[in-house]
Design an enzyme around this catalytic site. Structure first.
Site, PDB file in Angstrom:
ATOM      1  N   ALA A 112      -8.053  50.194  -6.051  1.00  0.00           N
ATOM      2  CA  ALA A 112      -9.318  49.814  -4.830  1.00  0.00           C
ATOM      3  C   ALA A 112     -10.868  49.840  -5.880  1.00  0.00           C
ATOM      4  CB  ALA A 112      -9.256  50.862  -3.598  1.00  0.00           C
ATOM      5  N   GLY A 114     -15.030  49.588  -5.045  1.00  0.00           N
ATOM      6  CA  GLY A 114     -15.797  49.720  -4.736  1.00  0.00           C
ATOM      7  C   GLY A 114     -17.343  49.677  -5.719  1.00  0.00           C
ATOM      8  N   GLY A 125     -17.206  52.380  -8.670  1.00  0.00           N
ATOM      9  CA  GLY A 125     -15.602  51.153 -10.045  1.00  0.00           C
ATOM     10  C   GLY A 125     -14.652  51.150  -9.351  1.00  0.00           C
ATOM     11  N   LEU A 126     -13.765  51.835 -10.065  1.00  0.00           N
ATOM     12  CA  LEU A 126     -12.536  51.372  -8.880  1.00  0.00           C
ATOM     13  C   LEU A 126     -11.179  53.129  -9.177  1.00  0.00           C
ATOM     14  CD1 LEU A 126     -10.119  51.724 -11.849  1.00  0.00           C
ATOM     15  CD2 LEU A 126     -11.579  49.564 -12.940  1.00  0.00           C
ATOM     16  N   ALA A 127     -10.196  52.841  -8.911  1.00  0.00           N
ATOM     17  CA  ALA A 127      -9.320  53.813  -8.211  1.00  0.00           C
ATOM     18  C   ALA A 127      -8.185  53.034  -9.025  1.00  0.00           C
ATOM     19  CB  ALA A 127      -9.801  54.813  -7.031  1.00  0.00           C
ATOM     20  N   CYS A 143      -9.511  50.882   2.454  1.00  0.00           N
ATOM     21  CA  CYS A 143     -10.728  48.897   2.384  1.00  0.00           C
ATOM     22  C   CYS A 143     -10.679  48.693   3.172  1.00  0.00           C
ATOM     23  CB  CYS A 143     -10.054  48.561   1.627  1.00  0.00           C
ATOM     24  SG  CYS A 143     -10.152  49.619  -0.274  1.00  0.00           S
TER      25      CYS A 143
END
Length: 190
Positions: A112, A114, A125-127, A143
């Protein structure tokens, strides 16, 4: 012109609010120093201490120094996650067109994204799901995408993939996509 170096700050397992506070300090320091070319670009890596096992990355970058518009930055983060997945043995990883931001494996979301960007400075950032208990996603609409499944590196590779195992391929992909030098920093620098 080559982008500036990025200092990697490994926060380890941390509560969300602690990692958010560390990120906020980095953003403030970056904005305070943004008039100089020595603004401290950082990549915060942490694993939530709550009920998930993801590698969460918060880049704090001045997009002007990297020559990226916001949409180009999101695409670059997707490219990092795709390259990391491929380095781990998942060549089918891909980014899909909006509204399906993130990285997908056979129609299931593995990463994901964001972000926030204010005055050209990025945060959040991101996961990347490493060894996440996927049943937790049964209780939400991840999401905001109805009917989409979530997956993990462990599920797709049919073996346990720890956050530690995913970190080095992720960092190599980040360095390659952003064409930058990564330097190890101390978590106390945030």
């Amino acid at each position: 012109m080559r982008p500036p170096p990025v200092r990697v700050l490994r926060l380890g397992r941390a509560a969300y609010l602690d990692s958010l506070a560390a990120q906020g300090r980095c953003v403030r320091r970056h904005r305070e120093a943004s008039a100089s070319s020595e603004a401290p670009h950082r990549l915060l890596l942490w694993e939530p201490s709550g009920p998930v096992f993801t590698l969460v990355a918060y880049p704090v970058l001045d997009l002007r120094r990297f020559g990226l518009p916001v949409r180009g930055y999101v695409a670059a983060l997707e490219s990092v996650a795709v390259a990391a997945c491929r380095r781990l043995g998942l060549p089918q990883a891909a980014a899909l067109p909006p509204p399906c931001t993130g990285v997908w494996l056979r129609g299931r979301k593995v990463c994901a994204i964001g972000i926030h960007c204010g005055r050209h400075i990025t945060s959040h950032g991101l996961a990347l799901n490493c060894c996440t208990d996927l049943t937790w996603f049964d209780h939400i609409v991840p999401c905001g995408l109805e009917g989409k499944e979530v997956t993990s590196l462990s599920r797709e590779l049919q073996r346990h993939v720890s956050v530690e195992e995913a970190t080095e391929p992720f960092l190599a992909a980040f360095q390659e996509v952003f064409n930058c030098t990564l330097m190890e920093g101390s978590p106390t620098e945030n």
